[in-house]
Structures are given as structure tokens and as C-alpha cells.
Design an enzyme around this catalytic site. Structure first.
Site, PDB file in Angstrom:
ATOM      1  N   ASP A 125       0.796  -2.140  -5.927  1.00 39.87           N
ATOM      2  CA  ASP A 125       0.343  -0.839  -5.433  1.00 39.87           C
ATOM      3  C   ASP A 125       0.106  -0.941  -3.934  1.00 39.87           C
ATOM      4  O   ASP A 125      -0.564  -1.868  -3.483  1.00 39.87           O
ATOM      5  CB  ASP A 125      -0.973  -0.464  -6.132  1.00 39.87           C
ATOM      6  N   ASP A 168       2.919   2.948 -18.009  1.00 44.99           N
ATOM      7  CA  ASP A 168       1.566   2.372 -18.021  1.00 44.99           C
ATOM      8  C   ASP A 168       1.201   1.821 -16.637  1.00 44.99           C
ATOM      9  O   ASP A 168       1.994   1.861 -15.713  1.00 44.99           O
ATOM     10  CB  ASP A 168       1.472   1.285 -19.104  1.00 44.99           C
ATOM     11  N   ASP A 169      -0.031   1.312 -16.528  1.00 43.04           N
ATOM     12  CA  ASP A 169      -0.539   0.879 -15.227  1.00 43.04           C
ATOM     13  C   ASP A 169       0.111  -0.414 -14.746  1.00 43.04           C
ATOM     14  O   ASP A 169       0.175  -0.664 -13.544  1.00 43.04           O
ATOM     15  CB  ASP A 169      -2.057   0.691 -15.304  1.00 43.04           C
ATOM     16  N   GLY A 200       1.971 -13.327   1.049  1.00 43.83           N
ATOM     17  CA  GLY A 200       2.387 -11.938   1.110  1.00 43.83           C
ATOM     18  C   GLY A 200       3.667 -11.757   1.892  1.00 43.83           C
ATOM     19  O   GLY A 200       4.372 -12.723   2.190  1.00 43.83           O
ATOM     20  N   THR A 246       5.375  -9.160   5.175  1.00 50.27           N
ATOM     21  CA  THR A 246       5.124  -8.101   6.159  1.00 50.27           C
ATOM     22  C   THR A 246       6.454  -7.598   6.724  1.00 50.27           C
ATOM     23  O   THR A 246       7.378  -8.385   6.924  1.00 50.27           O
ATOM     24  CB  THR A 246       4.289  -8.638   7.341  1.00 50.27           C
ATOM     25  N   ASP A 267      -5.225  -1.804 -11.617  1.00 53.97           N
ATOM     26  CA  ASP A 267      -4.220  -1.710 -12.686  1.00 53.97           C
ATOM     27  C   ASP A 267      -4.365  -2.841 -13.706  1.00 53.97           C
ATOM     28  O   ASP A 267      -4.105  -2.651 -14.894  1.00 53.97           O
ATOM     29  CB  ASP A 267      -2.806  -1.722 -12.086  1.00 53.97           C
ATOM     30  N   ASP A 281      -6.157   3.936 -15.445  1.00 52.83           N
ATOM     31  CA  ASP A 281      -6.983   4.278 -14.282  1.00 52.83           C
ATOM     32  C   ASP A 281      -6.461   5.573 -13.654  1.00 52.83           C
ATOM     33  O   ASP A 281      -5.276   5.895 -13.746  1.00 52.83           O
ATOM     34  CB  ASP A 281      -7.116   3.129 -13.272  1.00 52.83           C
ATOM     35  N   CYS A 312      -3.371   7.254  -2.639  1.00 52.87           N
ATOM     36  CA  CYS A 312      -2.513   7.466  -3.802  1.00 52.87           C
ATOM     37  C   CYS A 312      -1.824   8.828  -3.772  1.00 52.87           C
ATOM     38  O   CYS A 312      -0.941   9.086  -4.585  1.00 52.87           O
ATOM     39  CB  CYS A 312      -3.321   7.302  -5.081  1.00 52.87           C
TER      40      CYS A 312
END
Lengths: 86, 345
Positions: free
Chosen positions: B65, B47-48, B135, B137, B88, B223, B15
Site C-alpha cells: 500500500d 481482500d486486504d 526498499g 526508490t 492489511d 479494514d 487512500c
């Protein structure tokens, strides 16, 4: 004058070396730090300023030279045992 | 199997790779919004996650993230990145439902390592009871991994960073100092045990904290990640219109962190966070430089910072400890808005 050559050192090693040098200064001795990373220059400068030191910076190609004419001597003997929580 | 050490990428990993908060705010400042009557949490409060009502009794939580490696081992990195992305949803009080992988991978590097990263991610997604949907890539010079996560929540039960009330007690569920220990490890100053403890903490899901928060009627939490404890506390103060007070000596901290900070092992991200909180923070004269910089340390997959009504704070801490967060502690409180958002006392 004491010189810290932190060229090529990954962060945060330049700051660790600077902090160490501040422990061993003779009275009236100035401190010079040589750094070739802009991030490290910013972080070391901020650290010195946060400790009330005035920093003069000059640049020669990729190398930054930070000069502290009146460095503040910092406490010696940072021992791991003093910070153990267990 | 061909091994691939990710540590050459770890200097800017986790992070701490976040764009500096001050720069992000400048970028976001003039962008158009997409207002909608069912948009319950948007970008205004930083916010998260975002929350969109889709039925009277159901809202979607959406978040993403991803970041470069934080450690040498691909399987561990995958677990940490996934844990961090899922967090989150938990910080909003939700239950995570589905996830998508986000992957960047350098051409020519061993694909066995990429497989290990993905296996780590799936491991955590399974542990969280979440469905992996697929996902995307791309090729990139520096590996990156994370998730886009969708969760659900009843609209009445949303926990935001904008609902802190004067009088609330601040509780933190995990120790801080991950950024400092990771930096200390890179320069050979952190012990293997200190490093391993931090890896394990970053791999611990915040999921079990959600039911405890709901039980005690918590309405405000966030968080702790790249902006550090101070940065996230300040964002909470700003979104809620309050002042947050933190007592650094009460903040749970990983073993070895204060020693490293004293040594000058202060990661660059901590200085960027210090720039961000700037003049919106006041530090009491008795607070040491190391304690101040501790609150600036960028966390990867950190714990939850919870605002709890004072009458429940002690019991909430006990229940968090029983829920698997043994270092949970009261670290501060909330006061009516003053001239500053954050006080380090």
C-alpha cells in the site's frame, strides 16, 4: 440569475460555493456555475442531480458552464454547533 | 534543517488516491489467475492481502500500500502511510513480520523531508515489532510512500472478507470521516483540533485489535480505507454472498464531519465511491444525504469492520475499547443475501 465563479478553486470548494448559493436564491432565480476542472464539474453536477435538479452543461475552452434553470432552495444557517458531538 | 511542506500534493493524497473501484474491477476482470493449491486468499474476493500456505501450520500474508501525502508534515505522513500499509495484515488476523519501503520522490526536492518520511515509517514499523528489510526508490513528480509487508498466520485462523454469516453483528473500531476532515482542512473549514484528531487516528496501528478478534472467534473482517465504509462493506457482502445493513446514526464519526458534509465539503473520492456502490446499494428514505455521503467518504488508515457472532458482540466492543479503540461501536448487521449487497437504513 445568480452566478458562482468557482474557476481556479480547489475541490471541494466549488461544491461548497454552490451549496451556499443555493441557500440565498430569490424565488424563480436560476443558477449558473463556472468551473474549470472536470472533477469539480462531475462532483457538482452529481450533487445537483442527487438533489433533483436538472443541469445543462456547456463548454467554452477549459471552462464549463453549468446552468440550473429551476434550482432547489436549500436550508440556510448551517451552524457548526448543531453538529458538535462533544 | 530545511523544511518542506507536503500540502501542495495533499489534494489527491492518502487512500483517496486509489483507482476508482469500478475501474479496477474492469481492469482485473479478464486477467489470468495463478491458481495454486496453497493459495488460500487470492484476488477473486478483493481482500486486504493475499495468503499463501507454506506449511500445514503456517501461511504468509503479503500486501502493499502506498500513496501521495495526506498532510503537510513529512514525519506524520510517513507514520500514516506505514500504519495504513501494516493494517492489511492485521485485517487478515495476522502478525506483521517484515516490511519494505516503497518511495517516489521528486528530483530536486529537499531530501531532509524524504528522510523524515522514512523516519516516520520506521517509527511505526518498530512500534509494530516489524523488521524493516530495505526498499525501493524512484524519481517521480509527486511524492509517494508506503510499504510492502509480509506477515504470518496459522491457516486455520485467517480472517477474510468472505466469511460473513447471516446474523453476524457489524462492529467498527475507528470513527470515519478522515477524507472529509482532510478536505475541510485544505479549504480552511476544519478546526486545527479536528484535523489533529484525525491525524492521530490515522497513525494508530490496528494491531491491538487482532488478539481481540481471535479471542471471540472472528472469521470475517476488513479494514476501511479508500472505498469508504459503504464500498468495503459492499465488497465484504459480495465476497461472502450476504447482504450487509448499516445504520448511519450508529456509525462513530469524527467531530466536525457532518457539519462539513452539510456545507457541501464532500471530497471527490466520495462521489467515485457512490458511483461504485451504485445500484447494489439501497438507502432508506429517512437517511439524510449527508449520512449517505459519510458512508462513501474515503478513509485513510481507517479502522476494522468486523463481523462478530451476535452472542459476543457486546463483549467484543468492550474489549476493543479497552484495547485502545474508544469509539468502537456496533453499526449494523448481516442478513441472508437479498437482491442488493448493501442497505443503508
Amino acid at each position: 440569475m445568480k452566478t458562482v465563479n468557482a474557476q481556479g478553486m480547489p475541490c471541494p470548494l466549488p461544491l461548497v460555493m454552490t451549496r451556499k448559493a443555493l441557500e440565498t436564491l430569490e424565488k424563480g432565480e436560476s443558477l449558473e456555475i463556472l468551473i474549470d476542472s472536470e472533477n469539480a464539474r462531475n462532483n457538482v453536477t452529481r450533487f445537483l442531480q442527487d438533489h433533483q435538479m436538472t443541469v445543462q452543461t456547456s463548454q467554452d475552452g477549459k471552462m464549463y458552464r453549468l446552468l440550473v434553470e429551476q434550482p432547489l432552495k436549500m436550508g440556510e444557517d448551517v451552524r457548526p454547533e448543531d453538529y458538535c458531538t462533544t | 534543517m530545511e523544511t518542506f511542506d507536503l500540502s501542495e500534493y495533499a489534494a489527491g493524497g492518502g487512500c483517496s488516491a486509489k483507482l476508482p473501484a469500478a475501474e479496477l474491477q474492469r481492469v482485473m476482470a479478464d486477467l489470468p489467475c495463478t491458481p495454486h493449491p496453497d493459495l488460500l486468499v487470492g484476488t477473486e474476493t478483493h481482500d486486504d492481502a493475499g495468503v499463501l500456505r507454506i506449511r500445514d501450520d503456517l501461511a504468509l500474508i503479503q500486501t502493499t500500500d502506498f500513496f501521495p501525502p495526506v498532510c503537510a508534515d513529512p514525519f506524520t505522513f510517513g507514520q500514516i502511510a506505514a500504519t495504513n500499509a501494516l493494517s492489511d495484515v492485521y485485517a487478515m488476523g495476522g502478525e506483521a513480520l517484515s516490511a519494505l519501503n516503497i518511495v517516489a520522490w521528486p528530483a530536486g526536492k529537499p531530501l531532509t523531508a524524504l528522510r523524515e518520511i522514512l523516519r516516520g515509517g520506521i517509527e511505526k514499523v518498530k512500534e509494530a515489532g516489524v523488521v524493516m528489510m530495505g526498499g525501493h526508490t524512484i524519481q517521480d513528480k509527486i511524492p509517494k510512500y508506503g510499504l510492502a509487508v509480509t506477515g504470518t498466520i496459522h491457516p486455520d485462523h485467517i480472517i477474510t472478507n468472505a466469511a460473513a454469516q447471516p446474523g453476524d453483528i457489524l462492529v467498527l473500531t475507528k470513527p470515519i470521516g478522515t477524507g472529509t476532515i482532510l478536505a475541510g482542512h485544505r479549504i480552511g473549514e476544519a478546526s486545527p483540533q479536528q484535523y489533529q484528531t484525525v491525524l492521530e487516528s490515522m497513525m494508530q496501528l490496528n494491531r491491538n485489535a487482532v488478539s481481540v478478534m481471535h479471542y471471540y472467534g472472528v472469521k470475517c473482517a476488513t479494514d476501511i480505507t479508500g472505498f469508504g465504509l459503504a464500498g468495503h462493506a459492499l465488497k465484504m457482502a459480495g465476497a461472502s454472498g450476504v447482504t450487509v445493513q448499516i445504520y448511519p446514526e450508529k456509525v462513530p464519526v469524527f467531530d466536525g464531519v457532518m457539519y462539513l458534509l452539510k456545507l457541501g465539503c464532500i471530497p471527490g473520492a466520495a462521489f467515485r465511491n457512490l458511483d461504485f456502490v451504485g445500484e447494489q446499494m439501497e438507502c432508506a428514505s429517512g437517511v439524510s444525504y449527508e449520512s449517505k455521503m459519510l458512508t462513501m467518504d474515503a478513509q485513510t488508515s481507517g479502522g476494522l469492520l468486523i463481523c462478530c457472532p451476535p452472542e459476543h458482540a457486546g463483549q467484543l466492543v468492550q474489549d476493543m475499547i479497552r484495547a485502545g479503540f474508544p469509539h468502537t461501536a456496533i453499526i449494523g448487521d448481516v442478513t441472508a443475501s437479498g437482491s442488493l449487497g448493501l442497505m443503508i437504513c
